[in-house]
Scaffold this motif. Sequence first.
Motif, PDB file in Angstrom:
ATOM      1  N   PHE A 165     -66.063 -43.711 -52.306  1.00  0.00           N
ATOM      2  CA  PHE A 165     -67.125 -44.606 -52.772  1.00  0.00           C
ATOM      3  C   PHE A 165     -68.490 -43.924 -52.656  1.00  0.00           C
ATOM      4  CE2 PHE A 165     -70.177 -48.086 -52.457  1.00  0.00           C
ATOM      5  CZ  PHE A 165     -69.827 -48.821 -53.578  1.00  0.00           C
ATOM      6  N   PHE A 166     -68.637 -43.050 -51.671  1.00  0.00           N
ATOM      7  CA  PHE A 166     -69.910 -42.366 -51.485  1.00  0.00           C
ATOM      8  C   PHE A 166     -70.019 -41.086 -52.307  1.00  0.00           C
ATOM      9  CE2 PHE A 166     -69.555 -45.045 -47.761  1.00  0.00           C
ATOM     10  CZ  PHE A 166     -70.777 -45.691 -47.827  1.00  0.00           C
ATOM     11  N   ASN A 167     -68.920 -40.376 -52.475  1.00  0.00           N
ATOM     12  CA  ASN A 167     -68.948 -39.155 -53.290  1.00  0.00           C
ATOM     13  C   ASN A 167     -67.548 -38.872 -53.798  1.00  0.00           C
ATOM     14  OD1 ASN A 167     -68.639 -36.104 -53.695  1.00  0.00           O
ATOM     15  ND2 ASN A 167     -70.860 -36.390 -53.622  1.00  0.00           N
ATOM     16  N   TRP A 168     -67.404 -38.811 -55.120  1.00  0.00           N
ATOM     17  CA  TRP A 168     -66.069 -38.664 -55.703  1.00  0.00           C
ATOM     18  C   TRP A 168     -65.441 -37.321 -55.355  1.00  0.00           C
ATOM     19  CZ3 TRP A 168     -64.376 -34.951 -59.048  1.00  0.00           C
ATOM     20  CH2 TRP A 168     -65.353 -34.159 -59.661  1.00  0.00           C
ATOM     21  N   GLY A 169     -66.198 -36.251 -55.343  1.00  0.00           N
ATOM     22  CA  GLY A 169     -65.645 -34.930 -55.041  1.00  0.00           C
ATOM     23  C   GLY A 169     -65.166 -34.834 -53.604  1.00  0.00           C
ATOM     24  N   LEU A 170     -65.971 -35.357 -52.702  1.00  0.00           N
ATOM     25  CA  LEU A 170     -65.582 -35.360 -51.295  1.00  0.00           C
ATOM     26  C   LEU A 170     -64.340 -36.229 -51.088  1.00  0.00           C
ATOM     27  CD1 LEU A 170     -66.205 -34.538 -48.384  1.00  0.00           C
ATOM     28  CD2 LEU A 170     -67.699 -36.538 -48.232  1.00  0.00           C
ATOM     29  N   GLY A 171     -64.297 -37.377 -51.757  1.00  0.00           N
ATOM     30  CA  GLY A 171     -63.137 -38.253 -51.652  1.00  0.00           C
ATOM     31  C   GLY A 171     -61.866 -37.600 -52.153  1.00  0.00           C
ATOM     32  N   LEU A 172     -61.971 -36.855 -53.246  1.00  0.00           N
ATOM     33  CA  LEU A 172     -60.817 -36.173 -53.828  1.00  0.00           C
ATOM     34  C   LEU A 172     -60.256 -35.126 -52.864  1.00  0.00           C
ATOM     35  CD1 LEU A 172     -59.070 -35.643 -56.390  1.00  0.00           C
ATOM     36  CD2 LEU A 172     -60.784 -33.963 -57.036  1.00  0.00           C
ATOM     37  N   ILE A 173     -61.116 -34.266 -52.359  1.00  0.00           N
ATOM     38  CA  ILE A 173     -60.681 -33.196 -51.458  1.00  0.00           C
ATOM     39  C   ILE A 173     -60.277 -33.763 -50.097  1.00  0.00           C
ATOM     40  CG2 ILE A 173     -61.399 -31.071 -50.292  1.00  0.00           C
ATOM     41  CD1 ILE A 173     -61.034 -30.916 -53.410  1.00  0.00           C
ATOM     42  N   PHE A 174     -61.084 -34.669 -49.568  1.00  0.00           N
ATOM     43  CA  PHE A 174     -60.795 -35.257 -48.258  1.00  0.00           C
ATOM     44  C   PHE A 174     -59.443 -35.970 -48.267  1.00  0.00           C
ATOM     45  CE2 PHE A 174     -60.883 -38.864 -45.359  1.00  0.00           C
ATOM     46  CZ  PHE A 174     -61.167 -38.231 -44.168  1.00  0.00           C
ATOM     47  N   GLY A 175     -59.178 -36.752 -49.308  1.00  0.00           N
ATOM     48  CA  GLY A 175     -57.912 -37.490 -49.392  1.00  0.00           C
ATOM     49  C   GLY A 175     -56.712 -36.568 -49.417  1.00  0.00           C
ATOM     50  N   ALA A 176     -56.807 -35.481 -50.171  1.00  0.00           N
ATOM     51  CA  ALA A 176     -55.699 -34.529 -50.249  1.00  0.00           C
ATOM     52  C   ALA A 176     -55.470 -33.837 -48.906  1.00  0.00           C
ATOM     53  CB  ALA A 176     -55.981 -33.490 -51.331  1.00  0.00           C
ATOM     54  N   ILE A 177     -56.553 -33.434 -48.269  1.00  0.00           N
ATOM     55  CA  ILE A 177     -56.426 -32.764 -46.966  1.00  0.00           C
ATOM     56  C   ILE A 177     -55.896 -33.728 -45.913  1.00  0.00           C
ATOM     57  CG2 ILE A 177     -57.752 -31.722 -45.073  1.00  0.00           C
ATOM     58  CD1 ILE A 177     -59.506 -30.413 -47.253  1.00  0.00           C
ATOM     59  N   LEU A 178     -56.406 -34.957 -45.913  1.00  0.00           N
ATOM     60  CA  LEU A 178     -55.947 -35.943 -44.939  1.00  0.00           C
ATOM     61  C   LEU A 178     -54.465 -36.246 -45.115  1.00  0.00           C
ATOM     62  CD1 LEU A 178     -56.646 -37.874 -42.630  1.00  0.00           C
ATOM     63  CD2 LEU A 178     -57.290 -39.565 -44.358  1.00  0.00           C
ATOM     64  N   ALA A 179     -54.023 -36.426 -46.347  1.00  0.00           N
ATOM     65  CA  ALA A 179     -52.601 -36.693 -46.602  1.00  0.00           C
ATOM     66  C   ALA A 179     -51.742 -35.528 -46.115  1.00  0.00           C
ATOM     67  CB  ALA A 179     -52.368 -36.945 -48.090  1.00  0.00           C
ATOM     68  N   ARG A 180     -52.210 -34.333 -46.359  1.00  0.00           N
ATOM     69  CA  ARG A 180     -51.455 -33.161 -45.908  1.00  0.00           C
ATOM     70  C   ARG A 180     -51.387 -33.081 -44.386  1.00  0.00           C
ATOM     71  NH1 ARG A 180     -51.667 -27.015 -48.008  1.00  0.00           N
ATOM     72  NH2 ARG A 180     -50.450 -26.151 -46.329  1.00  0.00           N
ATOM     73  N   LYS A 181     -52.518 -33.337 -43.722  1.00  0.00           N
ATOM     74  CA  LYS A 181     -52.545 -33.286 -42.256  1.00  0.00           C
ATOM     75  C   LYS A 181     -51.625 -34.355 -41.650  1.00  0.00           C
ATOM     76  CE  LYS A 181     -55.442 -29.946 -41.616  1.00  0.00           C
ATOM     77  NZ  LYS A 181     -54.918 -28.682 -41.149  1.00  0.00           N
ATOM     78  N   VAL A 182     -51.613 -35.535 -42.250  1.00  0.00           N
ATOM     79  CA  VAL A 182     -50.726 -36.596 -41.769  1.00  0.00           C
ATOM     80  C   VAL A 182     -49.264 -36.183 -41.970  1.00  0.00           C
ATOM     81  CG1 VAL A 182     -49.938 -38.964 -42.214  1.00  0.00           C
ATOM     82  CG2 VAL A 182     -52.383 -38.473 -42.032  1.00  0.00           C
TER      83      VAL A 182
END
Length: 162
Positions: free
Chosen positions: A29-46
């Motif tokens: 919601f705050f930044n689409w690029g950060l959300g895209l990369i953050f979501g992928a990294i978070l899913a991978r870490k989980v």
Amino acid sequence: KLTGFVVNRCHTTARSAFLVSLITMLVAFFNWGLGLIFGAILARKVGEKLHLEGKDFNYPLIAAAGYSGLMVWHGGLSGTSTLKVAEAKHEFVDKIGVIPVSDTIFSTMNMTTSILLLILVPLTLYFLGKKFKEQNSFYFVIKPEEQPKRKSTAIGFSKLDH
């Protein structure tokens, strides 16, 4: 670290999908690029955490949760068209005028939609994750004993993927 905080609270597919989607949507919601990369990294870490713990989990569902931020980003603070039409000298100012962000990003309709998505998407993914527990034979499952052991020859930043 936000990722470490979230990863440490992920113990099941349902909880992981819920948390990954919720946090990713807030970031996007705050930044689409950060959300895209953050979501992928978070899913991978989980996925890595659950894999190392030897737990069965629905990795495709958690990965999908990591990309759920793409459902809210354009209604957020980095939405391209909403920011463009708020500029005083945008390309279509003579046709539509200047439309302030209070009428686009912060409109009642947009905020209601974003809040509903922020509630409904994580809940839907949570219940899909609960279903995994009951019918795990229908889902792709990563088990530690099924993973081939190989020695990495990666160098530099390529080590992040190995």
